[in-house]
Design a protein around this motif. Structure first.
Motif, short mmCIF file in Angstrom:
data_model
loop_
_atom_site.label_atom_id
_atom_site.label_comp_id
_atom_site.label_asym_id
_atom_site.label_seq_id
_atom_site.Cartn_x
_atom_site.Cartn_y
_atom_site.Cartn_z
N LEU A 3 35.35 29.31 29.95
CA LEU A 3 34.89 28.41 28.75
C LEU A 3 35.63 27.21 28.15
O LEU A 3 35.14 26.23 28.11
CB LEU A 3 34.46 29.20 27.69
N VAL A 4 37.26 27.79 28.31
CA VAL A 4 37.91 26.53 27.86
C VAL A 4 37.95 25.40 29.03
O VAL A 4 37.92 24.11 28.77
CB VAL A 4 39.31 26.92 27.70
N TYR A 16 37.06 24.57 17.81
CA TYR A 16 36.09 24.24 18.82
C TYR A 16 34.78 24.31 18.13
O TYR A 16 33.74 23.42 18.41
CB TYR A 16 36.04 25.47 19.90
N LEU A 61 31.64 30.10 23.36
CA LEU A 61 33.27 30.77 23.06
C LEU A 61 33.46 31.48 21.53
O LEU A 61 34.01 32.50 21.73
CB LEU A 61 34.30 29.49 23.22
N TYR A 103 34.69 35.35 21.52
CA TYR A 103 35.65 35.72 20.68
C TYR A 103 35.35 36.78 19.65
O TYR A 103 36.26 37.38 19.55
CB TYR A 103 36.07 34.49 20.12
N VAL A 120 39.41 28.68 17.74
CA VAL A 120 37.95 28.92 18.10
C VAL A 120 37.25 28.10 16.78
O VAL A 120 36.09 27.61 17.04
CB VAL A 120 37.38 30.26 18.15
N GLU A 160 31.52 25.51 23.65
CA GLU A 160 32.17 25.64 22.35
C GLU A 160 31.57 26.95 21.61
O GLU A 160 32.16 27.76 21.02
CB GLU A 160 32.55 24.55 21.82
N GLY A 194 37.27 33.63 28.75
CA GLY A 194 37.74 32.49 27.85
C GLY A 194 38.41 31.52 28.61
O GLY A 194 38.21 30.16 28.28
#
Length: 572
Positions: free
Chosen positions: A183-184, A244, A212, A216, A241, A209, A180
């Motif tokens: 990716l952020v 995004y 992610l 998630y 999420v 995005e 996470g």
């Protein structure tokens, strides 16, 4: 520690004799002099991407391959000696090092990404282009760990460039916190421009995005969590999420291709005129069938291939999935046209065809995704001692052949092994001419993830409308059906049924289904105690290569459920 960085290109430096000893040695760049500029960073990042193709050189060892065969929509297939194909289907082991090439390729990519990220920071490089490349490194590291975590469960998590470091299995929470975070970080670093304004084949903010959302959903579903931790101590909520994904939907430039069938290579100009099921048809939105090609607006992230593959170091430049998932050979190309031939992995479970027909009888995606053998009147069963063969083959990841326009000595049409021969100048060799992308994230998936997270039907119905289907109200069951049908054979079904908790029942339902063994009808039978027993013993994960455990001197632990006689597949 001073580490050498080697490249596949040679850098020749011509100098005068007087200057030779003072010339920087560019053939052995290291962390004291590299990367020095944007061009250096770009070279290093290309080295990370190259490991995607390294893994594809032996696709049978990869997560995408194992997940496809382990899902309830496909069987193992292959010949009587292709026991690894059949083992993946049954969540069993065959050999102690079945997936070691994949393991090595993914950790090679991780170490290269670590080196890029740390070196950029150490050298103090800045600027928009550097940030974009650093973001791509974060994305790729997150992608690699995501595949390792879904395949093996808990794995080592090196975050530096010391390959000699001996690490134990990292807990799932720590792995997903790092994924996470990567990716952020990638989202914050990469350019906020439409996908078609970025370098083709490179990751984008939008791909980060989308990934992610995928990560998630698996983490919170499989591990029964309400949020996902991040490595910096913060956490990611469902609302985060969704935001995004909405950014990706609104600003990426990605969208749905007008006709679902135009996504797949059988609608290419060299094949379509002779493909009776498709030629002359008009799409649901009035669009004539015409393959949109790779890198289209619906492709969010894909592995790229070319016609430069050879049998030495570059076999992974050819899409070997097309070969492995091709109809098992031993018969003329005319018998299977337009589908090409290969090793016969992943024959389609007949239950998918039947369930699809019952649920959505007018859904054009069914015949656009699956080829019934009944539509191939000259098809021959049992090619090369085919095991677990069925009456159905998938049409998305397979060579697509084309007529040459010539005839043989008996007046029969002759065929190119792939349309890429006339279209892209590939060699007419079904083992090397796979130039099509392997699309790993498609925009339709982004829309369906948004519907699932928001429990709304708008995006789900956009996907249905493209297939000519009426809108439906949102329900989890409707969402599950839509994901199964829209994304069939694209590597996500196995993860989906695991995170929904449906895997034990659906996998066990494969027992008793009709298959063929060397052309003779039989049924799928139980191995290792059955699908449910194997899933419950392993959690749906696959075995870590034993040689890696041995090298760790016991620091690394094997995936639960392996190492016993009942976990080893020895054949039919």
């Amino acid at each position: 520690m001073k580490r050498l960085i080697y490249f596949a290109i040679a850098i020749l430096v011509f100098t005068s004799c007087e200057d030779f000893l003072d010339t920087e040695n560019l053939t052995e760049k290291n962390t004291t002099n590299f990367p020095a500029n944007v061009e250096d960073v770009e070279q290093a990042v290309i080295g990370i991407y190259n490991t995607l193709n390294t893994a594809v050189a032996d696709p049978q060892c990869t997560y995408f391959y194992a997940a496809e065969l382990a899902s309830d929509d496909r069987f193992g297939g292959g010949g009587d000696n292709d026991k690894l194909m059949q083992a993946w289907d049954k969540i069993m082991n065959h050999g102690t090092d079945a997936s070691r090439p994949f393991w090595k390729a993914r950790y090679q990519g991780i170490f290269r990404a670590n080196s890029v990220i740390l070196s950029i920071e150490k050298m103090g490089l800045e600027g928009e282009e550097v940030n974009q490349l650093k973001g791509e490194a974060h994305f790729l590291r997150g992608f690699f760990y995501h595949e390792l975590a879904e395949m093996y469960g808990e794995v080592p998590m090196p975050l530096n460039s010391d390959e000699a470091e001996n690490l134990p299995n990292a807990p799932a929470d720590s792995l997903y916190a790092q994924i996470g975070y990567d990716l952020v970080s990638a989202i914050s670093l990469m350019k906020d421009v439409p996908y078609n304004e970025t370098v083709a084949g490179h990751a984008t903010k939008w791909a980060a995005e989308a990934l992610l959302g995928r990560v998630y959903l698996f983490y919170t579903g499989y591990y029964s969590k309400d949020a996902m931790p991040l490595a910096d101590g913060s956490s990611l909520s469902k609302t985060d999420v969704v935001s995004y994904l909405e950014d990706c939907i609104a600003n990426s430039g990605h969208g749905l291709v007008g006709d679902f069938r135009n996504l797949w290579a059988y609608t290419n100009e060299y094949t379509l005129p002779d493909f009776d099921k498709m030629s002359g048809e008009t799409g649901v939105n009035g669009n004539d069938l015409n393959w949109v090609g790779d890198g289209n607006q619906e492709s969010v992230f894909a592995i790229k291939f070319s016609n430069f593959a050879d049998w030495n170091t570059t076999i992974g430049y050819s899409n070997q999935y097309l070969l492995h998932f091709g109809i098992r050979g031993g018969q003329p190309y005319g018998n299977t046209f337009p589908l090409g031939q290969g090793w016969g992995a992943g024959p389609v479970n007949p239950t998918l065809w039947e369930t699809w027909e019952d649920a959505e009888p007018t859904d054009l995606r069914r015949e656009a995704s699956i080829m019934p053998v009944a539509d191939l009147p000259d098809y021959s069963f049992g090619g090369w001692t085919m095991m677990e063969e069925t009456d159905y083959w998938q049409m998305k990841s397979v060579h697509i052949s084309a007529k040459t326009g010539e005839v043989d000595g008996e007046g029969n049409p002759t065929y190119y092994s792939s349309f890429s021969v006339p279209m892209f100048g590939a060699s007419d060799n079904f083992q090397l001419d796979g130039v099509n992308d392997l699309m790993l994230i498609r925009f339709a998936d982004v829309l369906l993830m948004h519907s699932e997270l928001t429990e709304t039907a708008d995006k789900l119905n956009e996907v249905r409308a493209r297939a000519g289907l009426n809108p439906v109200s949102y329900s989890l069951e409707a969402l599950k059906r839509e994901r199964r049908f829209e994304l069939a054979f694209e590597g996500r079904r196995y993860a989906d049924i695991r995170r929904w908790g449906d895997a034990p029942e659906l996998l066990e339902g494969q027992l008793g289904v009709k298959v063929y063994e060397s052309g003779t009808p039989t049924v799928m039978k139980s191995f290792g105690g059955g699908y449910r027993a194997r899933y419950e013993a392993t959690g749906g994960f696959f075995p870590i290569p034993e040689s890696e455990i041995a090298l760790s001197e016991g620091v690394l632990s094997q995936t639960p459920g392996y190492g016993t006689a009942s976990s080893n597949f020895t054949g039919w």
